[in-house]
Write a protein that holds these residues in place. Structure first.
Motif, short mmCIF file in Angstrom:
data_model
loop_
_atom_site.label_atom_id
_atom_site.label_comp_id
_atom_site.label_asym_id
_atom_site.label_seq_id
_atom_site.Cartn_x
_atom_site.Cartn_y
_atom_site.Cartn_z
N THR A 124 23.57 -11.08 51.64
CA THR A 124 22.16 -11.11 51.25
C THR A 124 22.03 -11.88 49.94
OG1 THR A 124 21.89 -8.89 52.18
CG2 THR A 124 20.11 -9.70 50.80
N ASP A 125 21.06 -12.78 49.90
CA ASP A 125 20.75 -13.48 48.66
C ASP A 125 20.34 -12.44 47.61
OD1 ASP A 125 19.27 -14.83 46.58
OD2 ASP A 125 19.13 -16.55 47.93
N PRO A 126 20.91 -12.48 46.41
CA PRO A 126 20.58 -11.47 45.40
C PRO A 126 19.11 -11.46 44.99
CG PRO A 126 22.04 -13.15 44.48
CD PRO A 126 21.92 -13.42 45.95
N GLU A 127 18.37 -12.52 45.32
CA GLU A 127 16.93 -12.56 45.03
C GLU A 127 16.14 -11.70 46.03
OE1 GLU A 127 15.56 -14.20 42.37
OE2 GLU A 127 17.63 -14.62 41.78
N GLU A 128 16.78 -11.28 47.13
CA GLU A 128 16.09 -10.54 48.18
C GLU A 128 16.16 -9.02 48.01
OE1 GLU A 128 17.30 -11.84 52.06
OE2 GLU A 128 17.03 -13.95 51.54
N TYR A 129 16.85 -8.55 46.98
CA TYR A 129 16.89 -7.11 46.73
C TYR A 129 17.02 -6.87 45.23
CZ TYR A 129 21.99 -7.69 46.37
OH TYR A 129 23.26 -8.08 46.01
N LEU A 130 16.53 -5.71 44.80
CA LEU A 130 16.67 -5.29 43.40
C LEU A 130 17.63 -4.13 43.33
CD1 LEU A 130 12.95 -5.46 42.20
CD2 LEU A 130 14.78 -7.13 41.78
N GLY A 131 18.35 -4.02 42.22
CA GLY A 131 19.41 -3.02 42.12
C GLY A 131 20.59 -3.49 42.95
#
Length: 187
Positions: A124-131
């Motif tokens: 998953t692209d780190p921009e697509e989730y927080l934490g």
């Protein structure tokens, strides 16, 4: 007996291999996700993620082959463990509110094989989730936690004896393929 200098440098406790998978390869794995049967982690009660086992077959053999081709180089460059193979992959999904508390990836039961290196392939692209940061405690000091949020397609490698956790996901979904590189037990 005179001492022998085994290594010319300090070996790392963790490493990141960038661009292991490209977007097309990640998309193939995400399409396989729809066919998997997810459940909860039966061995680690601290892990609240949804997990499915990915075994080698006609659809997945390519990722096993690709991982196999990189692990030897990573081991020599960063760990220098006596390794022989790796487990099937776990496809792991952390949704909002899910996390994995501090734990060791060492299996304390006696077996002929032991986990030598943990590996987590980021899907998953780190921009697509927080934490959802992977946090590794690389020393005995809990103030020296290393937070890692690598890019899509990267692999994080770390020693299983190091405390690690995944912080709570606050939005989106964090997906990874995880495995353990194994070797014969030393004693």
């Amino acid at each position: 007996m005179p001492q022998v200098i085994k290594y010319n440098r300090v070996l790392s406790k963790f490493a990141v291999a960038s661009d292991f998978l490209n977007q097309e390869e990640v998309d193939i794995l995400l399409s396989i996700e729809k066919k998997l049967m997810f459940g909860k982690d039966q061995q680690n009660s601290k892990n609240k993620a949804d997990i499915a086992i990915v075994t080698p077959n006609q659809e997945t053999q390519w990722v096993f082959d690709k991982f196999s081709s990189v692990i030897g180089r990573i081991n020599i460059d960063f760990f220098m463990y006596d390794i022989d193979g790796f487990d099937s992959f776990q496809f792991v999904k952390y949704k909002k509110g899910q996390d994995c508390g501090w734990h060791y990836d060492v299996d304390f039961a006696y077996m002929n094989w032991e986990r030598k290196i943990c590996a987590s392939i980021i899907l998953t692209d780190p921009e697509e989730y927080l934490g959802g940061e992977l946090e590794v405690m690389s020393t005995a000091d809990p103030e020296e936690v290393v937070p890692l949020k690598p890019a899509l397609g990267d692999i994080v490698f770390y020693a299983p004896w190091m405390p690690a956790r995944v912080s709570p996901v606050t939005s989106g979904i964090r997906r990874t393929l995880n495995t353990w590189v194994m070797g014969k037990r030393g004693c």
